[in-house]
Design an enzyme around this catalytic site. Sequence first.
Site, PDB file in Angstrom:
ATOM      1  N   ASN A 261      -4.500   3.470   3.070  1.00 35.73           N
ATOM      2  CA  ASN A 261      -4.916   3.095   3.058  1.00 35.73           C
ATOM      3  C   ASN A 261      -6.097   2.147   1.471  1.00 35.73           C
ATOM      4  OD1 ASN A 261      -7.185   1.497   4.474  1.00 35.73           O
ATOM      5  ND2 ASN A 261      -8.218   3.687   4.666  1.00 35.73           N
TER       6      ASN A 261
ATOM      7  N   LYS B 261      -8.106  -0.405   1.875  1.00 33.76           N
ATOM      8  CA  LYS B 261      -9.172  -0.048   2.224  1.00 33.76           C
ATOM      9  C   LYS B 261      -9.543  -1.900   2.010  1.00 33.76           C
ATOM     10  CE  LYS B 261     -10.636   3.944   1.417  1.00 33.76           C
ATOM     11  NZ  LYS B 261     -11.468   4.803   1.653  1.00 33.76           N
TER      12      LYS B 261
ATOM     13  N   HIS C 144     -11.499   4.671  10.885  1.00 30.16           N
ATOM     14  CA  HIS C 144     -11.700   5.473   9.623  1.00 30.16           C
ATOM     15  C   HIS C 144     -13.219   5.807   9.326  1.00 30.16           C
ATOM     16  CE1 HIS C 144     -12.812   5.722   5.559  1.00 30.16           C
ATOM     17  NE2 HIS C 144     -11.126   6.401   5.592  1.00 30.16           N
TER      18      HIS C 144
ATOM     19  N   GLU D  12     -14.834   5.089   7.930  1.00 22.62           N
ATOM     20  CA  GLU D  12     -15.802   3.740   6.730  1.00 22.62           C
ATOM     21  C   GLU D  12     -16.113   3.230   8.262  1.00 22.62           C
ATOM     22  OE1 GLU D  12     -13.318   3.159   3.924  1.00 22.62           O
ATOM     23  OE2 GLU D  12     -13.803   5.230   2.918  1.00 22.62           O
TER      24      GLU D  12
ATOM     25  N   GLU E  20      -9.462  13.657   8.311  1.00 17.21           N
ATOM     26  CA  GLU E  20     -10.392  13.054   6.527  1.00 17.21           C
ATOM     27  C   GLU E  20     -12.087  13.108   7.135  1.00 17.21           C
ATOM     28  OE1 GLU E  20      -8.300   8.936   4.838  1.00 17.21           O
ATOM     29  OE2 GLU E  20      -9.537   8.646   6.237  1.00 17.21           O
TER      30      GLU E  20
ATOM     31  N   GLY F 107     -13.048   9.889  -1.297  1.00 13.33           N
ATOM     32  CA  GLY F 107     -13.259   8.774  -2.312  1.00 13.33           C
ATOM     33  C   GLY F 107     -14.274   9.350  -3.157  1.00 13.33           C
TER      34      GLY F 107
ATOM     35  N   SER G 234      -8.953  12.204  -0.689  1.00  9.98           N
ATOM     36  CA  SER G 234      -9.083  12.264  -2.013  1.00  9.98           C
ATOM     37  C   SER G 234      -7.794  13.361  -2.665  1.00  9.98           C
ATOM     38  CB  SER G 234     -10.516  13.903  -2.722  1.00  9.98           C
ATOM     39  OG  SER G 234     -11.463  12.424  -2.958  1.00  9.98           O
TER      40      SER G 234
HETATM   41  P1  PGA Z   1      -9.282   8.581  -1.049  1.00 12.10           P
HETATM   42  O1  PGA Z   1      -9.808   7.860   0.740  1.00 12.10           O
HETATM   43  O2  PGA Z   1      -8.583   8.932  -0.917  1.00 12.10           O
HETATM   44  O3  PGA Z   1      -9.912   7.449  -1.572  1.00 12.10           O
HETATM   45  O4  PGA Z   1     -10.166   9.674  -0.900  1.00 12.10           O
HETATM   46  C1  PGA Z   1      -9.105   8.528   1.836  1.00 12.10           C
HETATM   47  C2  PGA Z   1      -9.333   6.998   2.716  1.00 12.10           C
HETATM   48  O5  PGA Z   1     -10.692   6.929   3.694  1.00 12.10           O
HETATM   49  O6  PGA Z   1      -8.510   6.537   3.479  1.00 12.10           O
END
Ligand code: PGA
Length: 251
Positions: free
Chosen positions: A9, A11, A96, A98, A168, A174, A214
């Site tokens: 992803n 983003k 997601h 976010e 997630e 992140g 992460s």
């Molecule tokens: P990350 O994000 O691996 O940077 O923690 C995962 C995601 O949000 O899909």
Amino acid sequence: MRKKIVAGNWKMNTTVQEGVSLAEAVAAKSAQTPENVGLIIATPFTHLACVAPVIKGSKVQLSAQNCADHTSGAYTGEVSVDMLKSVGCQWTILGHSERRQYYAETDEKLVVKTRLALEAGLGVILCVGENLEQREAGKHFDVVKEQIENVLFNFTAEDMKNIIVAYEPVWAIGTGKTATADQAEEIHACIRKVLAGKFGEQVAEDTTILYGGSCKPSNAHELFAQKDIDGGLIGGASLKADDFIAIAQAY
Ligand code: PGA
């Protein structure tokens, strides 16, 4: 046998030029990943049409990160499922955290988006997960169960063939804080049980459930070794071709 998948992803990262280079690198190295592990990259909308020809002929598949909740018309700034299909997109991420957090994406909206995506012939990677407050209050199982019920219980066993679930935990995205393999596995097992209750054991067994938050080369092996973890949805580490490929090689 359910599919093993490692999905990146991206983003809101990379310019189109940077994205094309990254996709080229991922496609070139994709042959070094185990045959039974599928690779997907979810680029920004602007990149899709340019990235599609770059990954053609490799095992890498293309995904969007979202889609509109309408098919066409006066929805300024939105991108429809048919537009995604027309540039060679095979998947879209939906729900997601976010998007749930910053763009008021509700479960109701996700039902509409999932339906439109499936009708257009796109696969869906549906994200679920609890935030830190919910985890600390011990509500993580309930939160995830409710998200699954609210969205996926509106679909059929047949639809589930084109749906991947991504767990997630918001507190792990992140942040560098990965859920432990045990923490992730117990939620994955719970998701599979919820799916089995609605769609039957076979559908639950066949559904790919990814872990995200992460995930990196150093922890992927332990996570992927869990019985109910079928791969990862990778944010930060998917922006480096070598790391992304190394995660897929963790199988
Ligand atoms: P990350 O994000 O691996 O940077 O923690 C995962 C995601 O949000 O899909």
